[in-house]
Write an enzyme that holds these catalytic residues in place. Structure first.
Site, PDB file in Angstrom:
ATOM      1  N   GLU A   1       0.917  -1.307  -0.080  1.00 32.30           N
ATOM      2  CA  GLU A   1      -0.104   0.039  -0.096  1.00 32.30           C
ATOM      3  C   GLU A   1       0.817   1.275  -0.017  1.00 32.30           C
ATOM      4  OE1 GLU A   1      -2.420   0.801   3.531  1.00 32.30           O
ATOM      5  OE2 GLU A   1      -3.695   1.892   2.559  1.00 32.30           O
TER       6      GLU A   1
ATOM      7  N   ASP B   1      -5.513   2.205  -1.738  1.00 30.11           N
ATOM      8  CA  ASP B   1      -6.199   2.964  -0.814  1.00 30.11           C
ATOM      9  C   ASP B   1      -6.649   4.288  -1.359  1.00 30.11           C
ATOM     10  OD1 ASP B   1      -5.983   3.620   2.609  1.00 30.11           O
ATOM     11  OD2 ASP B   1      -7.154   4.972   1.262  1.00 30.11           O
TER      12      ASP B   1
ATOM     13  N   GLU C   1     -12.085   2.118   5.670  1.00 33.68           N
ATOM     14  CA  GLU C   1     -10.826   2.629   6.858  1.00 33.68           C
ATOM     15  C   GLU C   1     -11.132   4.141   6.991  1.00 33.68           C
ATOM     16  OE1 GLU C   1      -7.022   2.292   5.599  1.00 33.68           O
ATOM     17  OE2 GLU C   1      -6.317   1.280   7.034  1.00 33.68           O
TER      18      GLU C   1
ATOM     19  N   GLN D   1      -9.193   0.273  -0.117  1.00 26.73           N
ATOM     20  CA  GLN D   1      -9.873   0.921   1.029  1.00 26.73           C
ATOM     21  C   GLN D   1     -10.222   2.396   0.683  1.00 26.73           C
ATOM     22  OE1 GLN D   1      -6.177   0.402   3.567  1.00 26.73           O
ATOM     23  NE2 GLN D   1      -6.837  -1.334   4.677  1.00 26.73           N
TER      24      GLN D   1
END
Ligand SMILES: O=C(O)C(=O)[C@H](O)CO
Ligand SMILES: [Mg+2]
Length: 278
Positions: free
Chosen positions: A154, A189, A251, A215
């Site tokens: 990530e 993300d 998240e 995410q």
């Protein structure tokens, strides 16, 4: 509302990040809270304060799947708060952390481990840190594959985590490509991507073959989708049309009560009617 399974025909699956959501209750009660809100999958960064048997029981009692855990990191503010994977002088510590993460992943029947990259210290050239990270990810991916676990990498925006090794989606993709095989994928993300680079739809399309997990949180403020600048109906529709079949991790820091703030799940995930947008 069935938040955790395909939402009302959306074809998308959302999991609750228990490190961020349901903070109204102690961690061990967040499993039931997530299930009560309709989630069927959960993720969290750090399971290591808890015995696997307890986590397994909390998951089973709530009827939840464990979707992702992070590899262990050091204390906040320490040289290893972002992990040890890019640090040449901590290979033993890195390998121990991977073994621990995989032990938990197997115990929790968790398919994904987010392998944190780490922050190169002053004096360690970033290209040397990248080379160490690639070698370590390769080692870890081989071990993870024997356990039936896939690693994900990530990129984190440099405003929230200055100096972290992976700062762009292109850097994550380059490590995935350098390691090769199916043992490693991207964790894209969308909050970090918007904070660092934008161009979300094109990056989703470009990297879709490598994306194993997504995410979400909005920008600015990292709260619920719909609280900021990202056009979530368009983004979720793009994920659907690109055939994304993984989970989407929620998240974010809820603006109010977690459950009260979940309306976005239905608001932004209904298939788009483009008749109004020729
Ligand atoms: O910071 C993030 O966005 C992450 O996903 C890390 O894994 C920390 O939770
Ligand atoms: Mg994230």
């Amino acid at each position: 509302m069935t938040a955790g399974v395909p939402v009302a025909g959306s074809g998308l699956r959302f999991c609750a990040n228990l490190g961020w959501l349901f903070g109204e209750v102690p961690f061990e009660q967040r499993f039931d809270a997530a299930a009560a809100a309709g989630f069927t999958g959960v993720e969290y960064g750090s399971p290591y304060e808890y015995a696997p048997a307890d986590l397994r029981r909390w998951l089973k009692d709530a009827g939840l799947r464990q979707v992702l855990v992070n590899s262990p990191v050091g204390p906040a503010g320490s040289a290893t708060e972002g992990g040890t994977a890019c640090l040449p002088d901590r290979i033993g510590e890195f390998r121990d952390s991977v073994t621990k993460a995989l032990d938990y992943a197997v115990e929790l029947d968790c398919p994904l481990v987010h392998l944190r990259a780490g922050t190169p210290p002053a004096g360690l050239p970033r290209d040397a840190a990248f080379a160490q990270y690639v070698a370590n990810v390769d080692w870890a991916a081989r071990l993870a594959s024997t356990a039936g676990v896939r690693l994900v990498l990530e990129a984190i925006n440099s405003r929230d985590l200055p100096g972290y090794l992976l700062q762009t989606q292109e850097q994550s993709a380059a490590v995935v490509a350098a390691v090769g095989g199916d043992g490693v994928g991207m964790l894209l993300d969308l909050y970090h991507c918007q904070m660092s680079q934008g161009d979300l739809s094109t990056r989703l399309e470009t990297f879709m073959p490598l994306i194993a997990h997504v995410q979400v949180a909005d920008v600015p403020g990292r709260a619920e989708p719909g609280s900021g600048e990202i056009a979530w109906a368009f983004v979720f529709d793009r994920l659907r049309t690109l055939g994304y079949a993984g989970w989407i991790g929620c998240e974010y820091t809820p603006a109010g009560g977690t459950a009260d703030g979940l309306g976005w799940l239905t608001r932004f995930t209904a298939p788009r009617d483009d008749s109004a947008h020729p």
